[in-house]
Design an enzyme around this catalytic site. Structure first.
Site, PDB file in Angstrom:
ATOM      1  N   TYR A   1       1.002  -1.035   0.011  1.00 30.35           N
ATOM      2  CA  TYR A   1       0.022   0.221  -0.019  1.00 30.35           C
ATOM      3  C   TYR A   1       0.805   1.255   0.051  1.00 30.35           C
ATOM      4  O   TYR A   1       2.042   1.635   0.418  1.00 30.35           O
ATOM      5  CB  TYR A   1      -0.901  -0.144   1.366  1.00 30.35           C
ATOM      6  CG  TYR A   1      -1.263   1.247   1.179  1.00 30.35           C
ATOM      7  CD1 TYR A   1      -2.890   1.123   0.576  1.00 30.35           C
ATOM      8  CD2 TYR A   1      -1.462   1.913   2.097  1.00 30.35           C
ATOM      9  CE1 TYR A   1      -3.951   2.170   0.801  1.00 30.35           C
ATOM     10  CE2 TYR A   1      -2.538   3.386   2.208  1.00 30.35           C
ATOM     11  CZ  TYR A   1      -3.729   3.346   1.577  1.00 30.35           C
ATOM     12  OH  TYR A   1      -3.849   4.102   1.337  1.00 30.35           O
TER      13      TYR A   1
ATOM     14  N   TRP B   1       1.403   5.267  -1.948  1.00 34.64           N
ATOM     15  CA  TRP B   1       0.828   6.779  -3.176  1.00 34.64           C
ATOM     16  C   TRP B   1       1.928   6.323  -4.165  1.00 34.64           C
ATOM     17  O   TRP B   1       2.068   7.463  -5.351  1.00 34.64           O
ATOM     18  CB  TRP B   1       1.144   8.020  -2.070  1.00 34.64           C
ATOM     19  CG  TRP B   1       0.013   8.359  -2.181  1.00 34.64           C
ATOM     20  CD1 TRP B   1      -0.960   7.685  -1.046  1.00 34.64           C
ATOM     21  CD2 TRP B   1      -1.550   9.358  -2.874  1.00 34.64           C
ATOM     22  NE1 TRP B   1      -2.341   8.382  -0.534  1.00 34.64           N
ATOM     23  CE2 TRP B   1      -1.962   9.543  -2.041  1.00 34.64           C
ATOM     24  CE3 TRP B   1      -1.041  10.601  -4.094  1.00 34.64           C
ATOM     25  CZ2 TRP B   1      -3.319  10.380  -2.225  1.00 34.64           C
ATOM     26  CZ3 TRP B   1      -1.673  11.440  -3.527  1.00 34.64           C
ATOM     27  CH2 TRP B   1      -3.185  11.383  -2.516  1.00 34.64           C
TER      28      TRP B   1
END
Length: 787
Positions: free
Chosen positions: A121, A123
């Site tokens: 997980y 960005w």
């Protein structure tokens, strides 16, 4: 349009386009080094963080070489208790990749794909080809599969509850042009668009800002509901209402009681467009639980005077009102409730589907609510692909877990949990592949994560920087920043402004490689190279992605330039869709619910959900409710101050925290903490003091900012400061830099979403006594050469 990539004859100056989460920039390189980043002229409100971005490739925390922990090289699994300790050994790329491939093959062979956690997980880089987490998932899918995660740290609760309530987890917001023309009141409820719209999941032109400027100059009254004063509220001169943290639902219930008792509930809207109001009404009036949710009841919980609750209610009922709700209010215990409650409130107001009325849940993110542009959205590599390699072992446990429960999974293999109407069994994770993210910044209760992180047999981290996650890995691989590789990226997650080229502007730092190259070479070692690359290198994929978009554009009458023209110019902009400026959320549904039903159980707004009720959860009923958090100002157990964790204006989560630009905003090299003057005076604390913030979950050093911008008895540390634990003489662990999640609770929002609780809890704050520990996270990691 001028060429965006060029080299000036007779000089060592090079200019080109780079794509970042903070916007599209012109990168100016002098003598091979980034000299300056300039926003493109089309950027409406350039990010204040461009100086930090220019620092990134050269940050001391940069990972420059493949490295392996010395004890892992010697002892493998037996060394896992020493993650985060000892020396790093520099190895060659071949050695590092061979070692990772060998471990992957071993785990797949001995335990199967259910033993590999590859959700990774984070960005990532904004580019489409070098999307780190997608590349890793693509590789692991081809190799037989992996345990994946569902939901996100940003929107787990809202993304799970709203599909039950309105049929989608991310509804399109009414266009800003409609809002400015028709709204008389705008409520920023837990939203701070100036801070959070600085970034985009892809990249951005900051389209939202001209609308905020128009709002500021208009006669529309704005109201800022938040325990801490927001930058947007200050910019707009909004009225500030500061409830106790975690009590938003109680405030809304008090308002709804006032609507009902004063006869201002829109009964026609409730009848035509909602389902189950009668069940909720019995709860609201106290018929089902004996507690009427009066403004006085709400006042006792929220700390807002009952007369103010009544006045706010009538102000919103008597004026066309748009409630702009942020996501922070759902990152709490029982976080499914606030947005469900908000849709119930605006249903009773009857303004959903009216121009400038209702509620919007993404005005604060990626320029939500701004006009759309006409052009093909680009599509990248697929992560969900069929396995090529045979599965040698059967799957054990669930194929997915809520991503924010991964630490609980590592610690408790075989445990069964409830999640969204199903029962999940944690698999036994033996190997972790993590790339493009820093869970030591976003996972709650970081010290618990420290324990969980020691359970798997091997942990591999691919990153540009030596984050706490990388420092606690066994093997680290150095990835390139956006300035060192080529890529292609859409502009505007919601606005679809166009396509941007990301040009490799500087030579790779150290031995760093692009994510695509890293995973292509791992794919070759795993025997799935062709299926992974499809015969294309990095630039080949960029060209293919652009050409596919060009072909789709032609089918809809949009003529894009040739790839060569696009690559030279750097950006292709799309024309604005004039019709989108008239968009009103739920307008068609309101006018004709029968022919424009929502994707819910009844086709209407579910104020009561029989499906959720059938789950029998004690922490998420079939209708929106107020639940008292286990730690709050109304439920003080051991510590006196409520703790909040907000978004930082100087980072994207933990990105940029390794730069001197971000460090310049710290106090005593620690993350700032806001504390109210009364609370500070009681403790002898002044602005600039380094303070100890503590509870049973951890101890953190922070720099005090004494301010009345935060409600009394509430303290605020911004999310994303890099975690730096240091052992103390008494055996305890002290986070010396100020990672907010060291203090938060690792409990699920409820059994429904199992979301993260990043802004709930109690702490004590005191002036730090003793010798201040040195913060070392920004120091360069110098590996030892392999013997």
């Amino acid at each position: 349009m001028t060429e965006r990539i060029s080299e000036k004859p007779g000089s060592d100056i090079r200019e080109g386009t780079s794509v970042t989460h903070w916007g599209v920039v012109e990168t100016i390189v002098v003598d091979g080094k980034i000299s300056k980043l300039e926003p493109v002229p089309e950027d409406w409100h350039p990010s204040p963080n461009l100086n930090a971005l220019a620092e990134l490739p050269y940050a001391p925390s940069r990972i420059r070489y493949p490295m392996v922990r010395e004890s892992y090289l010697k002892e493998r699994i037996a060394s896992r208790d020493r993650r985060g300790e000892g020396k790093w050994i520099r190895v060659s790329w071949d050695e590092a990749l061979d070692l990772i491939a060998s471990e992957l093959k071993r785990v797949y062979s001995e335990y199967g794909p259910s033993a590999i956690f590859g959700q990774s997980y984070g960005w990532k880089s904004p580019g489409t080809v070098n999307s780190a987490s997608i590349l890793q998932r693509r590789l692991l899918s081809l190799c037989g599969g992996y345990v994946s995660g569902v939901n996100s740290y940003s929107t787990a609760a809202i993304g799970t509850i709203l599909p039950y309530v309105i049929g989608t987890g991310d509804p399109q917001s009414t266009d800003w042009n409609v809002v400015l023309k028709n709204s008389k009141r705008i409520v920023l409820w837990g939203a701070d668009p100036i801070v959070t719209n600085d970034i985009d999941w892809s990249t951005t032109l900051h389209n939202y800002f001209p609308y905020l400027e128009k709002l500021k100059d208009s006669d529309i009254k704005t109201i800022d509901i938040n325990p801490a004063r927001t930058e947007t509220g200050e910019f707009l001169g909004s009225e500030w209402i500061a409830p106790k943290p975690g009590t938003d639902c109680a405030l809304m219930l008090g308002m709804m009681y006032e609507l009902e008792s004063s006869g201002k509930t829109d009964k026609n809207f409730l009848k035509n467009c909602t389902s189950g109001f009668e069940v909720f009404r019995d709860y609201l009036l106290g018929k089902s639980d004996g507690t009427p949710k009066t403004p006085e009841w709400a006042s006792d919980i929220t700390g807002i005077p009952a007369d103010k609750i009544r006045a706010l209610t009538h102000e919103l009922a008597d004026n066309r009102t748009m409630i702009m709700m942020g996501w922070g209010i759902q990152r709490i215990q029982y976080g499914e409730q606030p947005h469900w409650m908000a849709f119930t409130l605006v249903s009773m107001l009857g303004q959903i589907g009216l121009p400038g009325g209702g509620v919007g849940t993404n005005y604060h993110y990626s320029s939500g609510g701004c006009p759309f542009h006409i052009g093909p959205m680009i599509r990248g590599l697929a992560s969900r692909v069929e396995p090529v390699l045979p599965r040698l072992k059967p799957w054990k446990g669930s194929a997915y877990i809520p991503v924010m429960r991964f630490a609980d999974c590592f610690l408790n293999p075989g445990k069964t949990i409830e999640h969204n109407g199903k029962r999940l069994t944690y698999p036994d994770i033996r190997m972790v592949m993590w790339t493009g993210g820093n869970p030591f910044a976003h996972q709650p209760e970081t010290n618990r994560l420290l324990s969980a992180w020691k359970k798997p047999e091997t942990i591999v981290v691919t990153d540009c920087f030596m984050t706490a996650t990388a420092r606690h890995a066994d093997i680290v691989l150095p990835a390139q920043t956006v300035f060192e590789h080529n890529d292609i990226c859409p502009i505007g997650t919601y606005t679809n402004d166009g396509i941007a080229a990301n040009h490799a502007m500087i030579a790779p730092i150290g031995e760093s490689r692009s994510d695509y190259r890293i995973y292509s070479e791992l794919a070759r070692r795993m025997g799935v190279e062709h299926e992974f690359t499809l015969g294309l290198d990095e630039i080949g994929w960029i060209q293919a992605i652009y050409q596919e978009a060009k072909n789709r554009g032609l089918s809809s009458g949009i003529q894009l330039p040739t790839f060569e023209e696009f690559w030279s110019k750097g950006i292709v902009f799309y024309p604005e869709d004039e019709t989108s400026k008239e968009f009103v959320a739920f307008e068609e549904f309101r006018k004709d619910p029968a022919n424009h039903p929502l994707r819910t159980e009844s086709g209407k707004i579910q104020i009561f959900s029989p499906r959720i009720a059938s789950y029998g959860y004690d922490d998420c009923r079939g209708y929106p409710s107020y639940f008292e958090p286990s730690e709050s100002l109304n439920n003080k157990k051991k510590y006196p101050l409520a703790y909040m964790s907000g978004k930082s204006a100087h980072r994207l989560h933990s990105q940029l925290d390794g730069t001197t630009h971000t460090a310049s905003h710290n106090i005593g090299d620690r993350e700032p903490i806001w504390i109210h003057p009364d609370n500070a005076a009681e403790r002898g604390i002044q602005t600039g003091d380094v303070v100890l913030v503590r509870n049973d979950r951890g101890n953190v050093l922070a720099g005090a900012v004494v301010t009345d911008k935060v409600r009394k008895d509430v303290v605020l540390i911004r999310h994303g400061g890099w975690f730096e634990p240091q052992k103390q003489a008494d055996g305890s662990t002290l986070d010396v830099h100020g990672n907010a999640n060291t203090l938060t609770m690792d409990v699920p929002t409820s059994k429904l979403a199992c979301g993260n609780v990043a802004s709930s809890g109690l702490v004590e704050v005191e002036k730090f006594q003793g010798v201040l520990p040195t913060v070392k996270i920004r120091e360069e990691t110098v590996p030892q050469p392999k013997a």
